[in-house]
Enzyme design. Structure first.
Site, PDB file in Angstrom:
ATOM      1  N   SER B 337       0.841  -1.200   0.000  1.00  0.00           N
ATOM      2  CA  SER B 337       0.000   0.000   0.000  1.00  0.00           C
ATOM      3  C   SER B 337       0.874   1.248   0.000  1.00  0.00           C
ATOM      4  O   SER B 337       0.630   2.199  -0.746  1.00  0.00           O
ATOM      5  CB  SER B 337      -0.907  -0.010   1.235  1.00  0.00           C
ATOM      6  OG  SER B 337      -1.497   1.245   1.409  1.00  0.00           O
ATOM      7  N   TRP B 340       2.564   1.527  -3.361  1.00  0.00           N
ATOM      8  CA  TRP B 340       1.613   1.944  -4.391  1.00  0.00           C
ATOM      9  C   TRP B 340       1.500   3.470  -4.446  1.00  0.00           C
ATOM     10  O   TRP B 340       1.357   4.060  -5.509  1.00  0.00           O
ATOM     11  CB  TRP B 340       0.235   1.334  -4.097  1.00  0.00           C
ATOM     12  CG  TRP B 340      -0.832   1.749  -5.072  1.00  0.00           C
ATOM     13  CD1 TRP B 340      -1.110   1.153  -6.259  1.00  0.00           C
ATOM     14  CD2 TRP B 340      -1.735   2.840  -4.952  1.00  0.00           C
ATOM     15  NE1 TRP B 340      -2.139   1.812  -6.893  1.00  0.00           N
ATOM     16  CE2 TRP B 340      -2.542   2.864  -6.111  1.00  0.00           C
ATOM     17  CE3 TRP B 340      -1.954   3.814  -3.979  1.00  0.00           C
ATOM     18  CZ2 TRP B 340      -3.539   3.804  -6.319  1.00  0.00           C
ATOM     19  CZ3 TRP B 340      -2.943   4.752  -4.198  1.00  0.00           C
ATOM     20  CH2 TRP B 340      -3.727   4.736  -5.355  1.00  0.00           C
ATOM     21  N   HIS B 341       1.594   4.116  -3.265  1.00  0.00           N
ATOM     22  CA  HIS B 341       1.467   5.567  -3.224  1.00  0.00           C
ATOM     23  C   HIS B 341       2.670   6.262  -3.848  1.00  0.00           C
ATOM     24  O   HIS B 341       2.580   7.414  -4.263  1.00  0.00           O
ATOM     25  CB  HIS B 341       1.267   6.057  -1.790  1.00  0.00           C
ATOM     26  CG  HIS B 341      -0.123   5.827  -1.280  1.00  0.00           C
ATOM     27  ND1 HIS B 341      -0.510   4.649  -0.705  1.00  0.00           N
ATOM     28  CD2 HIS B 341      -1.235   6.608  -1.298  1.00  0.00           C
ATOM     29  CE1 HIS B 341      -1.792   4.721  -0.364  1.00  0.00           C
ATOM     30  NE2 HIS B 341      -2.259   5.900  -0.730  1.00  0.00           N
ATOM     31  N   GLY B 342       3.798   5.598  -3.905  1.00  0.00           N
ATOM     32  CA  GLY B 342       4.951   6.225  -4.538  1.00  0.00           C
ATOM     33  C   GLY B 342       6.249   5.536  -4.180  1.00  0.00           C
ATOM     34  O   GLY B 342       6.359   4.895  -3.132  1.00  0.00           O
ATOM     35  N   PHE B 492      -0.598   9.688  -7.349  1.00  0.00           N
ATOM     36  CA  PHE B 492      -0.300   8.275  -7.055  1.00  0.00           C
ATOM     37  C   PHE B 492      -0.555   7.354  -8.239  1.00  0.00           C
ATOM     38  O   PHE B 492      -1.260   7.627  -9.119  1.00  0.00           O
ATOM     39  CB  PHE B 492      -1.095   7.799  -5.857  1.00  0.00           C
ATOM     40  CG  PHE B 492      -0.861   8.638  -4.642  1.00  0.00           C
ATOM     41  CD1 PHE B 492       0.421   9.111  -4.355  1.00  0.00           C
ATOM     42  CD2 PHE B 492      -1.887   8.997  -3.809  1.00  0.00           C
ATOM     43  CE1 PHE B 492       0.653   9.892  -3.259  1.00  0.00           C
ATOM     44  CE2 PHE B 492      -1.676   9.771  -2.694  1.00  0.00           C
ATOM     45  CZ  PHE B 492      -0.408  10.228  -2.427  1.00  0.00           C
TER      46      PHE B 492
END
Lengths: 493, 492
Positions: B337, B340-342, B492
């Protein structure tokens, strides 16, 4: 031709759906008509009884769809600035960025340059740097100070507020919460009490009304001895203090505390490392302190170079005007910043009282770096005139106080920015001041976005540390350039 | 004439990430134009679908430029893979096409999002930036949609693959949700593209209501707070006091929530106007009683995806390890998670911190006892408060571009609170203070109240609705920052 029940139901669903979509489309179209209607409101709709003006995007702006924002000029300038001092390529020319007009052989900066070339020994030449949140906490000013001192000599920290909401970057400061900073903009002194040249003044209080968020002034001595306790609404203090830690190795030879007339017993103590007492004195012991409107207490500068804590005690707080930590000679730059201020508060400075301060502070150059808190509210010619009148009054005020000729201004990007920039430039030049156009220096329209992309500024216009370095370097570079022109001019004449 | 074409190209055809800046009149005009055609061709579902597809692709091209190629490649590969998976008689064959599909999706995601962050990728960066392949907007969202679809098909959750390629492409590129979600499950969204008309007046009213609500959240609350206070703190934390740091701690969660929730409302509202229902991403997240509860209420569609495709399969395969299996599942899920955001240490640390707290909640679940609606004990309330503080602190990290900034703000917070500074702050930032209080109040209002307000709005005639919306937009505009800020979750 027969159609089945399912097909009939589907057809009905489609019709129902069509009807609903048509209604929605009507809503959207009427909404668009409303938005268009708002755009014809011209200068907006004033709310009666308030200064609020409701406005909407002008018609032309509403239907102007620009592609990606490009500013090759800003790109080239940023590349040039980031390349450092060595590269002058792409630097803005003095004609459109730094205007220092010469009339009858004299330029607005001559006053400052003359002082620099003066043969008078042990002379400290001061630069007053006024501004808003762009400067608070000694930002940008520290950079300008270091560069000017590198070029012309000097050391120290200049004006040091004894309390402020902003955390300083050139030193560390912790003040007790009852040491209050008053200023010409947001937290004003009672009528009749003058502000310092910085536009600020400081007082300590013995009691604060916590519930109402108000500060009560000093109490009688019977309550002054109460130790710090907390009741439901009132918090009391036994004294006030400001602690400093100087880590930048900017030694100073003199440390002065400026304050107003002493009307009651006021004790001041300074302690250094491990609580060692460096100074202790009672202001009311000195008769002249009770007679003079402005006084100066000379503190032991040599003992305050690293850590010191100044403690105040007394029945009725004297008004303090801050510390000045200076060298004996050369150049010093004072940071006079007030968050949110657009400069007009300086009109509240008392001319006579400010001149008294100039007996101690030989200010030869005044830099006014304003505009950021003005620009968002300016979008028509009428308001431009208001801005011109306002800054013209501020310049006249400063001139009356200092009797000098130096003045500059600066702004940040907003839609009404060019109008404010033009107003300030016209005002500065009409009043015989120099003018530094940071908007052009940055690369003109929308350059703030490019500066933001490169980490030199936030999108709201505040410079980052790297941005501050660039701004300070460019300003000092321009001043040095003008200084060379001045010397050549004097040599030629 | 060339100048005219230049102007036309710049305004209507060039890549323009600003197109989505709220409130963008150009976006409104484009959607209105498409909507007009959508209504005119009401009789043909195929024409309407294709119209929506063409506009979605145009819209995405305007935002991503040549990055649209990644979308097309993923759509083609996954569409074909899905057919092959369905047709393949052997498990090995099904697995081959499944792995191929996942590999292509993840490779493109990696190249666009993670390769630039790897040291030594300068050569790629130069070329990639020139062609617009670096940080392609929205790629994280449609890659997840595509992987979810293929995985569901591979596992048999979806029985038949989508046979109509334009329909599948529309599922991936559906313009209201392509750039920042919600991540619609294929099994929930694809049937909507086939089913008979279901658009009603009630849906239209709800759509308008959601759009207005989204713009209000974004402009009046999120942007106002960001521009007038928060951005300054995150830009230069060294200039702010401990009190301001503490204030930041309580403002950040609300700012991020109203920004993302505002975007989601607009996306849901626009989708509803075209007759499609997307799943909401939020359910009053700060009313959570624990961090576990928070993750049931925050970015719900992302967590649904992670639950379906990572946590559930992983914990199932590790079920013999019991609690240890759950712990591993949590760590992996929240590590992903964060990632996934960066491709940043900040997001990974953020994800892992949440994993740690969730593990703590798993281990203390019995101690904290069961939660019955309306019957929370003092201990549970205390835990809820602690959880909120934890969530707020991690949002400071989430919003920081570097760990250093987060640590600086953290050290400011530890400097403590000064009432004097707070009073000064309230004087200088009175408007921000009021907006924050408004944000908190609105967040904690009962859901039923929103329902009543929505019903009142839906009960008005179309011209009354337009008038209400116009007045509302006019008022919202007065609060607008000079330049609208991009939505946080577009990054994102």
């Amino acid at each position: 031709m027969k159609i089945s029940k399912t097909e009939r139901l589907q057809e009905r669903a489609k019709r129902k759906s069509y009807f609903a979509a048509k209604q929605a489309l009507k809503t959207i179209l009427l909404l668009l008509i409303y938005l268009l209607f708002f755009s014809f409101a011209g200068n907006g709709i004033a709310v009666p009884g308030t200064s609020l003006v409701l406005s909407f995007k002008p018609y032309a702006e509403l239907f102007t769809f620009k592609g990606p924002i490009e500013n090759t000029k800003a790109d080239a300038l940023i590349a040039s600035y980031l390349a450092g001092d060595k590269s002058a390529d792409g630097s803005p020319t003095r004609e459109n960025v730094f205007i220092n007009p010469v009339h009858d052989g004299v330029s607005p900066l001559d006053n400052f340059f003359e002082a620099l070339t003066s043969d008078a020994p042990h002379r400290l030449i001061r630069v007053a740097h006024y501004g808003d949140s762009q400067l608070e906490g000694d930002r940008i000013t520290m950079q300008i100070r270091e560069r000017l001192q590198k070029a012309f000599g000097g050391s120290g920290y200049g004006f040091v507020p004894i309390s402020d909401i902003a955390t300083p970057i050139s030193y560390e400061r912790t003040s007790t919460e009852n040491l209050i900073k008053y200023n010409v903009f947001s937290q004003k002194l009672s009528a009749g009490i003058p502000y310092g040249l910085s536009g600020t003044a400081y007082k300590f209080v013995y009691q604060m009304n916590m519930k109402e968020g108000m500060t009560a002034d000093s109490l009688r001595s019977d309550t002054a001895t109460v130790a710090t306790t907390q009741s439901d609404t009132i918090k009391r203090f036994s004294g006030a203090s400001a602690s400093f830690r100087f880590t930048r190795n900017k030694s100073f030879n003199t440390a002065s505390l400026l304050f107003g007339r002493v009307t009651g017993p006021t004790e001041i103590a300074i302690t250094g490392d491990n609580g060692i007492e460096l100074f202790k004195g009672s202001l009311n012991d000195n008769i002249s302190y009770q007679e003079n409107e402005l006084n100066r207490l000379v503190l032991p500068a040599e003992k305050m170079q690293r850590n010191c804590k100044i403690t105040f005690a007394g029945d009725n707080s004297t008004v303090f005007y801050g510390l000045y930590l200076d060298p004996d000679k050369d150049v010093q730059v004072d940071n006079y910043s007030i968050r949110g201020h657009s400069g007009n508060g300086l009109l509240l400075l008392n001319e006579q009282f400010s001149r008294l301060q100039l007996q101690y502070l030989d200010t030869k150059l005044v830099i006014l770096q304003y505009g950021g808190n003005t620009v968002p509210y300016i979008d028509n010619v009428k308001e431009k005139k208001y801005i011109k009148d306002m800054y013209s009054s501020v310049i006249m005020k400063i001139r009356k106080i200092i009797m000098a000729k130096a003045y500059e201004g600066e702004y940040r990007t907003y839609p009404g920015l060019t109008m404010v920039r033009d107003a300030l430039r016209e005002t500065a030049l009409e009043n015989g001041c120099a003018f530094w156009d940071v908007f052009e220096m940055m690369g003109g329209e929308n350059s703030i976005l490019k500066w933001s992309e490169k980490g030199l500024a936030a999108k709201d216009g505040h410079f980052s540390i790297s941005g501050e370095e660039v701004v300070a370097r460019e300003l000092v570079k321009q001043i040095e350039r003008e200084y060379a022109v001045y010397k050549k001019r004097k040599g030629d004449s | 004439m060339p100048a005219f074409f230049d102007g036309f190209y710049n305004a209507w055809l060039s890549k323009s990430p600003n197109l989505l800046m709220a409130p963008s009149v150009q976006f409104v005009l484009l959607v209105t134009g498409v909507y007009l055609l959508y209504v005119l061709f009401y009789k043909s579902s195929t024409v309407k679908r294709n119209l929506l597809l063409v506009f979605s692709l145009y819209f995405y091209y305007r935002l991503a430029g040549t990055g649209i190629l990644a979308l097309l490649v993923i759509a083609i590969v996954d569409y074909l893979s899905a057919q092959k998976i369905h047709a393949s008689p052997t498990i090995a064959g099904r697995r081959f096409w499944y792995v191929l599909s996942i590999t292509v999706c993840l490779s493109l995601l990696f190249i666009s999002k993670y390769l630039p962050a790897i040291p030594g990728a300068d050569m790629f960066l130069t070329v990639g930036r020139a062609y617009g392949w670096v940080s392609i907007i929205g790629i994280s969202y449609y890659v997840f949609k595509s992987i979810g679809y293929v995985t569901d098909l591979y596992r048999g959750v979806i029985e038949k693959p989508e046979e109509n390629f334009p329909v599948y492409l529309l599922y991936l590129s559906f313009f209201p949700s392509i750039v920042a979600g919600p991540i619609a499950r294929a099994r929930e969204f694809l049937p909507q593209l086939h089913e008979p008309e279901s658009f009603t007046q009630a849906k239209a009213s709800e759509g308008f209501w959601l759009i207005a609500s989204g713009i209000f959240k974004k402009v009046v609350i999120a942007d106002f707070i960001a521009v007038n206070f928060l951005d300054k703190v995150f830009e230069s934390p060294q200039y702010f006091s401990g009190t301001e740091g503490l204030i930041t701690l309580f403002i950040v969660p609300m700012q991020v929530f109203y920004d993302f929730s505002g975007y989601t409302d607009i996306a849901l509202g626009v989708a509803l106007l075209f007759g499609f229902t997307l799943k909401n991403n939020f359910n009053q997240p700060f009313r959570s009683l624990s961090v576990t509860d928070f993750w049931r209420r925050w970015h719900i569609t992302l967590l649904d995806w992670l639950y379906d495709n990572v946590y559930n399969p992983l914990t199932f395969s590790l079920r013999s390890l019991r609690t240890a299996g759950i712990i591993i599942g949590i760590i992996v899920t929240f590590f992903l998670s964060g990632l996934w955001h960066g491709a940043s240490v900040v997001f990974i640390v953020w994800g892992l911190l949440h994993a740690c707290w969730l593990i703590l909640e798993v281990l203390t679940k019995r101690l904290r006892g069961p939660v019955a609606p309306g019957k929370t004990s003092f201990g549970q309330k205390l835990w809820a408060a602690l959880s909120f503080l934890f969530i707020a602190a991690t949002f400071v990290l989430f919003k920081s571009t570097t760990l250093d900034i987060a640590l600086q703000i953290g050290s400011k917070i530890l400097q403590g609170f000064s009432l004097n500074t707070f009073q000064k702050w309230m004087t200088e930032y009175a408007a921000v203070g009021i907006v924050i209080v408004l944000g908190y109040v609105l967040h904690f209002l009962p859901n039923a109240w929103y329902g009543k307000a929505k019903n009142y709005f839906a009960g008005r005639s179309w011209y009354m609705q337009a008038t209400i919306l116009a007045v509302l937009f006019y008022i919202i505009y007065q609060f607008g920052a000079v330049s609208a800020k991009p939505f946080i979750y577009l990054e994102f």
